[in-house]
Design a protein around this motif. Structure first.
Motif, PDB file in Angstrom:
ATOM      1  N   ASP A  57      50.175 -10.664  17.017  1.00  0.00           N
ATOM      2  CA  ASP A  57      51.087  -9.758  17.718  1.00  0.00           C
ATOM      3  C   ASP A  57      51.746  -8.745  16.786  1.00  0.00           C
ATOM      4  O   ASP A  57      52.735  -8.111  17.154  1.00  0.00           O
ATOM      5  CB  ASP A  57      52.140 -10.553  18.481  1.00  0.00           C
ATOM      6  N   PHE A  58      51.205  -8.566  15.573  1.00  0.00           N
ATOM      7  CA  PHE A  58      51.791  -7.625  14.609  1.00  0.00           C
ATOM      8  C   PHE A  58      51.735  -6.189  15.132  1.00  0.00           C
ATOM      9  O   PHE A  58      52.669  -5.418  14.975  1.00  0.00           O
ATOM     10  CB  PHE A  58      51.075  -7.730  13.264  1.00  0.00           C
ATOM     11  N   PHE A  59      50.621  -5.811  15.770  1.00  0.00           N
ATOM     12  CA  PHE A  59      50.471  -4.470  16.317  1.00  0.00           C
ATOM     13  C   PHE A  59      50.675  -4.508  17.827  1.00  0.00           C
ATOM     14  O   PHE A  59      50.221  -5.427  18.499  1.00  0.00           O
ATOM     15  CB  PHE A  59      49.069  -3.918  16.025  1.00  0.00           C
ATOM     16  N   PRO A 102      37.092   4.883  16.778  1.00  0.00           N
ATOM     17  CA  PRO A 102      37.674   4.931  18.122  1.00  0.00           C
ATOM     18  C   PRO A 102      36.733   4.273  19.128  1.00  0.00           C
ATOM     19  O   PRO A 102      35.519   4.460  19.051  1.00  0.00           O
ATOM     20  CB  PRO A 102      37.781   6.430  18.413  1.00  0.00           C
ATOM     21  N   GLU A 103      37.304   3.477  20.039  1.00  0.00           N
ATOM     22  CA  GLU A 103      36.482   2.844  21.078  1.00  0.00           C
ATOM     23  C   GLU A 103      37.362   2.317  22.194  1.00  0.00           C
ATOM     24  O   GLU A 103      38.525   1.979  21.973  1.00  0.00           O
ATOM     25  CB  GLU A 103      35.630   1.711  20.501  1.00  0.00           C
ATOM     26  N   ASN A 104      36.803   2.276  23.384  1.00  0.00           N
ATOM     27  CA  ASN A 104      37.462   1.682  24.552  1.00  0.00           C
ATOM     28  C   ASN A 104      38.881   2.194  24.793  1.00  0.00           C
ATOM     29  O   ASN A 104      39.801   1.423  25.028  1.00  0.00           O
ATOM     30  CB  ASN A 104      37.482   0.158  24.443  1.00  0.00           C
ATOM     31  N   GLY A 105      39.095   3.505  24.677  1.00  0.00           N
ATOM     32  CA  GLY A 105      40.412   4.081  24.944  1.00  0.00           C
ATOM     33  C   GLY A 105      41.392   4.011  23.802  1.00  0.00           C
ATOM     34  O   GLY A 105      42.570   4.309  23.970  1.00  0.00           O
ATOM     35  N   THR A 106      40.911   3.607  22.640  1.00  0.00           N
ATOM     36  CA  THR A 106      41.789   3.613  21.464  1.00  0.00           C
ATOM     37  C   THR A 106      41.345   4.730  20.533  1.00  0.00           C
ATOM     38  O   THR A 106      40.183   5.119  20.507  1.00  0.00           O
ATOM     39  CB  THR A 106      41.744   2.291  20.679  1.00  0.00           C
ATOM     40  N   ALA A 107      42.286   5.238  19.759  1.00  0.00           N
ATOM     41  CA  ALA A 107      41.999   6.292  18.790  1.00  0.00           C
ATOM     42  C   ALA A 107      41.497   5.715  17.467  1.00  0.00           C
ATOM     43  O   ALA A 107      41.076   6.456  16.593  1.00  0.00           O
ATOM     44  CB  ALA A 107      43.247   7.136  18.546  1.00  0.00           C
ATOM     45  N   GLY A 108      41.582   4.390  17.324  1.00  0.00           N
ATOM     46  CA  GLY A 108      41.133   3.737  16.101  1.00  0.00           C
ATOM     47  C   GLY A 108      42.227   3.581  15.055  1.00  0.00           C
ATOM     48  O   GLY A 108      41.996   2.983  14.011  1.00  0.00           O
ATOM     49  N   TRP A 109      43.407   4.102  15.316  1.00  0.00           N
ATOM     50  CA  TRP A 109      44.490   4.071  14.332  1.00  0.00           C
ATOM     51  C   TRP A 109      45.302   2.776  14.397  1.00  0.00           C
ATOM     52  O   TRP A 109      45.612   2.273  15.478  1.00  0.00           O
ATOM     53  CB  TRP A 109      45.450   5.238  14.546  1.00  0.00           C
ATOM     54  N   TYR A 110      45.675   2.300  13.191  1.00  0.00           N
ATOM     55  CA  TYR A 110      46.644   1.219  13.035  1.00  0.00           C
ATOM     56  C   TYR A 110      47.707   1.731  12.088  1.00  0.00           C
ATOM     57  O   TYR A 110      47.397   2.233  11.002  1.00  0.00           O
ATOM     58  CB  TYR A 110      45.976  -0.046  12.490  1.00  0.00           C
ATOM     59  N   LEU A 111      48.964   1.632  12.511  1.00  0.00           N
ATOM     60  CA  LEU A 111      50.097   2.124  11.733  1.00  0.00           C
ATOM     61  C   LEU A 111      51.070   0.979  11.494  1.00  0.00           C
ATOM     62  O   LEU A 111      51.379   0.217  12.424  1.00  0.00           O
ATOM     63  CB  LEU A 111      50.816   3.245  12.496  1.00  0.00           C
ATOM     64  N   TRP A 112      51.543   0.861  10.256  1.00  0.00           N
ATOM     65  CA  TRP A 112      52.549  -0.157   9.947  1.00  0.00           C
ATOM     66  C   TRP A 112      53.459   0.373   8.850  1.00  0.00           C
ATOM     67  O   TRP A 112      53.136   1.315   8.154  1.00  0.00           O
ATOM     68  CB  TRP A 112      51.907  -1.482   9.562  1.00  0.00           C
TER      69      TRP A 112
END
Length: 113
Positions: free
Chosen positions: A64-66, A44-54
């Protein structure tokens, strides 16, 4: 016992909070019925939780996939992933009808950006 605590106990990890105001990267096909659903957590960094979901078989490397989405919106779009969002960085999950897989992936790059 909550579903999140059950997942942590079953797979033997110390939960890492995933605040609802933080963002995750979500592909457009998540929440459309396409299966399986994949999740991978980076640092996690800069306001992100670190998760990528697909969803589906493959993750694309297209820029632009995510799209960014606040964790709080996953309740509407893809609630089945919520119990897994406290997995620590370096962990992954795969969900499909009648199937659940959770594992630590040593190949996930956890180096700082």
């Amino acid at each position: 016992m909550s579903r999140r605590k059950e997942v942590a106990a079953r797979y033997g990890f110390e939960p890492i909070t995933c605040p609802e105001h933080e963002k995750v990267g979500v592909s457009r096909d998540v929440g459309t019925g396409v299966m399986p659903i994949h999740g991978m957590r980076l640092r996690p960094e800069n306001g992100t939780a670190g998760w990528y979901l697909w969803a589906g078989e493959d993750m694309s490397d297209e820029p632009d996939f995510f799209e960014p989405l606040h964790v709080s919106h996953l309740q509407e779009r893809c609630p089945e992933v919520l119990p897994f969002l406290e997995l620590p960085p370096g962990w992954r999950f795969l969900l499909a009808p009648g199937h659940e897989d959770v594992w630590h992936d040593p190949d996930v790059d956890l180096s700082p950006a």
